[in-house]
Scaffold this motif. Sequence first.
Motif, PDB file in Angstrom:
ATOM      1  N   PRO A 178       0.934  -1.115   0.016  1.00  0.00           N
ATOM      2  CA  PRO A 178      -0.087   0.084   0.046  1.00  0.00           C
ATOM      3  C   PRO A 178       1.020   1.269  -0.085  1.00  0.00           C
ATOM      4  N   PRO A 179       0.268   2.303  -0.372  1.00  0.00           N
ATOM      5  CA  PRO A 179       0.912   3.541  -0.122  1.00  0.00           C
ATOM      6  C   PRO A 179       1.219   4.074   1.334  1.00  0.00           C
ATOM      7  N   VAL A 180       2.400   4.543   1.578  1.00  0.00           N
ATOM      8  CA  VAL A 180       2.907   4.769   2.963  1.00  0.00           C
ATOM      9  C   VAL A 180       1.818   5.650   3.626  1.00  0.00           C
ATOM     10  N   TRP A 181       1.116   6.486   3.078  1.00  0.00           N
ATOM     11  CA  TRP A 181       0.033   7.271   3.795  1.00  0.00           C
ATOM     12  C   TRP A 181      -1.258   6.411   4.215  1.00  0.00           C
ATOM     13  N   ARG A 228       4.656   3.584  -2.772  1.00  0.00           N
ATOM     14  CA  ARG A 228       4.467   2.375  -2.015  1.00  0.00           C
ATOM     15  C   ARG A 228       5.627   1.665  -1.536  1.00  0.00           C
ATOM     16  N   TYR A 229       5.174   0.738  -0.379  1.00  0.00           N
ATOM     17  CA  TYR A 229       5.935  -0.375   0.314  1.00  0.00           C
ATOM     18  C   TYR A 229       6.215  -1.346  -1.069  1.00  0.00           C
ATOM     19  N   VAL A 230       7.530  -1.941  -1.128  1.00  0.00           N
ATOM     20  CA  VAL A 230       7.591  -3.264  -1.968  1.00  0.00           C
ATOM     21  C   VAL A 230       8.384  -3.992  -1.275  1.00  0.00           C
ATOM     22  N   ALA A 231       8.237  -5.291  -1.361  1.00  0.00           N
ATOM     23  CA  ALA A 231       9.007  -6.247  -0.717  1.00  0.00           C
ATOM     24  C   ALA A 231       9.277  -7.363  -1.691  1.00  0.00           C
ATOM     25  N   GLN A 242       4.400  16.299  11.528  1.00  0.00           N
ATOM     26  CA  GLN A 242       3.491  16.813  10.484  1.00  0.00           C
ATOM     27  C   GLN A 242       3.953  15.576   9.294  1.00  0.00           C
ATOM     28  N   ALA A 243       5.116  15.428   9.098  1.00  0.00           N
ATOM     29  CA  ALA A 243       5.531  14.431   7.990  1.00  0.00           C
ATOM     30  C   ALA A 243       4.769  13.303   7.963  1.00  0.00           C
ATOM     31  N   SER A 244       4.680  12.603   9.388  1.00  0.00           N
ATOM     32  CA  SER A 244       4.061  11.299   9.556  1.00  0.00           C
ATOM     33  C   SER A 244       2.673  11.385   9.117  1.00  0.00           C
ATOM     34  N   GLU A 245       2.045  12.516   8.849  1.00  0.00           N
ATOM     35  CA  GLU A 245       0.462  12.448   8.456  1.00  0.00           C
ATOM     36  C   GLU A 245       0.577  12.970   6.914  1.00  0.00           C
ATOM     37  N   TRP A 246       1.645  13.166   6.299  1.00  0.00           N
ATOM     38  CA  TRP A 246       1.682  13.794   4.980  1.00  0.00           C
ATOM     39  C   TRP A 246       1.101  12.631   3.873  1.00  0.00           C
ATOM     40  N   PHE A 258      10.447   9.559   3.721  1.00  0.00           N
ATOM     41  CA  PHE A 258      10.657  10.527   4.663  1.00  0.00           C
ATOM     42  C   PHE A 258       9.287  10.337   5.473  1.00  0.00           C
ATOM     43  N   ILE A 259       8.227  10.051   5.182  1.00  0.00           N
ATOM     44  CA  ILE A 259       7.020   9.891   5.831  1.00  0.00           C
ATOM     45  C   ILE A 259       7.149   8.500   6.716  1.00  0.00           C
ATOM     46  N   ASP A 260       7.670   7.640   6.159  1.00  0.00           N
ATOM     47  CA  ASP A 260       7.837   6.210   6.627  1.00  0.00           C
ATOM     48  C   ASP A 260       8.757   6.527   7.778  1.00  0.00           C
ATOM     49  N   ARG A 261       9.990   7.094   7.565  1.00  0.00           N
ATOM     50  CA  ARG A 261      11.024   7.090   8.559  1.00  0.00           C
ATOM     51  C   ARG A 261      10.614   8.078   9.766  1.00  0.00           C
ATOM     52  N   ALA A 262       9.849   9.134   9.559  1.00  0.00           N
ATOM     53  CA  ALA A 262       9.546  10.116  10.389  1.00  0.00           C
ATOM     54  C   ALA A 262       8.572   9.209  11.676  1.00  0.00           C
ATOM     55  N   ARG A 263       7.448   8.354  10.761  1.00  0.00           N
ATOM     56  CA  ARG A 263       6.794   7.649  11.617  1.00  0.00           C
ATOM     57  C   ARG A 263       7.319   6.721  12.485  1.00  0.00           C
TER      58      ARG A 263
END
Lengths: 463, 463
Positions: free
Chosen positions: A365-368, A395-398, B207-211, B255-260
């Motif tokens: 899925p998309p990170v958001w 998106r996350y990819v594995a 904020q970035a973790s909610e982008w 960056f969103i992922d890493r912030a979260r």
Amino acid sequence: MKTDTKDDMTNIREMVLSFIRPTQAEKTNLETVRKGIIDDIVKIARREGQLDIIPISVGSAERNTWLRGNHDIDVFISYPEDTSFNEFYQKSKALLTEMAKTGDSWEDRHSEHPYIHIRKEGFEVDLVPCFRVKSGAEIKSAVDRTPFHCVYIKENIRGLEEDVMLLKQFMKGTGVYGSEVRTGGFSGYLTELLTIHCGGFEQVLKQASEWKHGTLIDIAAHQTIEHDDPLVVVDPTDPKRNVAAALSLTKFSLFIDRARFFLKSPSVEYFSKKEYPPLTAEEYKRLAEKRGTKWIAVSFKTPPIAEDTLYPQLFRLEKSLKEILTRNEFTAVNTFSWSEEHKQSIVFLEVLNDLLPPLQKRVGPPVWNESNAASFCQKYKDSPDTFSFAIENERYVAEVLRKHRSAAPLIEDMLFKEAALGRHVRDSLKDGYEILQNEDIEKIESEAFWKFMNEKLAARIEP
Amino acid sequence: MKTDTKDDMTNIREMVLSFIRPTQAEKTNLETVRKGIIDDIVKIARREGQLDIIPISVGSAERNTWLRGNHDIDVFISYPEDTSFNEFYQKSKALLTEMAKTGDSWEDRHSEHPYIHIRKEGFEVDLVPCFRVKSGAEIKSAVDRTPFHCVYIKENIRGLEEDVMLLKQFMKGTGVYGSEVRTGGFSGYLTELLTIHCGGFEQVLKQASEWKHGTLIDIAAHQTIEHDDPLVVVDPTDPKRNVAAALSLTKFSLFIDRARFFLKSPSVEYFSKKEYPPLTAEEYKRLAEKRGTKWIAVSFKTPPIAEDTLYPQLFRLEKSLKEILTRNEFTAVNTFSWSEEHKQSIVFLEVLNDLLPPLQKRVGPPVWNESNAASFCQKYKDSPDTFSFAIENERYVAEVLRKHRSAAPLIEDMLFKEAALGRHVRDSLKDGYEILQNEDIEKIESEAFWKFMNEKLAARIEP
């Protein structure tokens, strides 16, 4: 040039009509049988004390738009609008039970609505009870519209009957006629409306050659609902209904193509459907080798239900198996469903690549999409079978170790886990199924199937 | 719990800052060199009779947001706004030619705009002539904005300098810092604006973790243009400009992922970039076998141009080769571009299926796209290599004999026919190229490449 084409067209019309116009003998015969049936209905209704029913002759026989060799008679039996559903069922059942006895043979075609089919003196007769409602927009049951359709066409078709015949035959020849789910083509009523709207056979083709997805035809200019269909023909007897709702995108597009090519160079060829002989075992083997692809098929006993109930379920299964293959990086170039009553139903998938490497890329899925992202991360991030875990675009990819490197075991594994199974198909699959591959498919014994396969594998739009 | 996290965070801040805060010696050194350069500019300008130039110190050194070990000095040389372009070029060229002599070494970085880079006493110095315009919205050349950026940040950053340092280091550690095309990450100015807007390092991460895609930050509330970028940060000195325009979707998402993840469990790990040792030949062989995929690479001499000019061309080539593979039913699971100055540039494609069957399915245009439809029909309908020709959904589809059953000959065939070639890449390819496959790739001799490969193949977002 123009004069030539016009002459051509006149010649073609005449030639085709000479083949498809019902003969006088056929007409007289049909009239006699139809009259007999209506008399029977009235007689039996009186005997049953049902004095308020009215038999209504509908269908192409009533509209003079039927083709030679067509032996369909449709008679509706209307009850007063204020009849309760309960009374309607009981009365119509009594009447149909007696009518069944007047046929040479009969079948109960009751699904949601009571209705029987009888064979009589070579005719296929549908007897359908309905409510006598005030308009096509205020129906009590789905079939109540039909008498209004018939009235509308009769009032508007005068002089265009032969154009309808030509259009129907053109559609039969090009494989787009018939609104049953299996075909997904044009219904008789739809061909009549198109002929009325455009003003004739050639005029329909001329307009059709310019159609695009979403083309709207609203003869009565009273549309009240948006439809997301390839073609929208608003029912002049019901502003909410799209008469072309059952038309598939493929058949819609094929008709556009055929209309365009016919107009460029008119020919009688378009009016006769190409016959495909059954493919022989040797021919199939040679073709399969030439294609070099892998065929996978899920075969099971055909559920004892009407084709129009079965085919939506087959198509759903077909679509979902294709999606399962795609998700797992198998390329399904062709898929189709085939079914024979009382025998087997089969969903076929032709795969380009039947052996995949150990590496599989899972796109998450998309990170958001935070909750889905969390479960994807949990599933793959620290698994020992994960080669890599990253983000690509949003998106996350594995990259993970592939479970099934071939298509057949994948489908076997996913059939009850991820495939979309309609009720009757699921029941039948539970009773047993086979997953066939190239060599097993050779062994299918059915002439109808091998004709169908020949048509599929050698398909050429011609001329 | 909350107190723990807060303590954690305070400890982490202090620990990281102790590594990245410039030392007093570094600061003094930088000040001295910078002052020397400005003095040189003024002196030379006077000698050249250019009395109306003003040297402007810009960049992170001027804003106190630079990190230890960073030895960049940026000095702009502004000319009056009404200077003609011709006069500007001539005057600035004369000035830069003399300034070049003051460095230990120098390079002309002139592309559209004159500008030189000199090395002096261990510092990397950019000297950029610009126009002294009234505002960032009324620039005469692209670089004229920079002095306004510097003023804006200096006026608003007070007290948040260390937060900017932490954010930069966090971005370096997680691989999202740097706005050059190759990286597609966050620029220094962008980190400063985010810090000002959010009010601090942790606040940016929160904020970035909610982008989401399309997040808009308009600090000056003066946006005048819609941007279709993952992140839109409207330049407070120019309402038309998105400061985050160069940020790629991948780096934005990472960056969103890493912030979260950092906020869930703060750790100093996030501030240091994982080092990947070069992959050895044996390791690569073993990995390639485990993956079971096929690697195809187009290798050619690196064109003698700046990376920011080269990389867009490499990425375009990479994307178009992937599209060519996809159109021909090869599944490219991974693609990337790699380049080494003065040596080779390589576009890599990792393919899942390298041997396809003879059958190829060509999907054509929709029937209603009449001119394209006509040429597709003409090309395939009557070809002896066509197995079938039909319509599926709205499109023509032809099954044809596949020309290239393997990916490498396909790419070789299509490189000059269908691939998207930028000017410099095309010139270099014309001088010669190689198409490498698994075994050839083993032979690439470059430590940087094998580090890069290791990072790509073993990628794990951690922790």
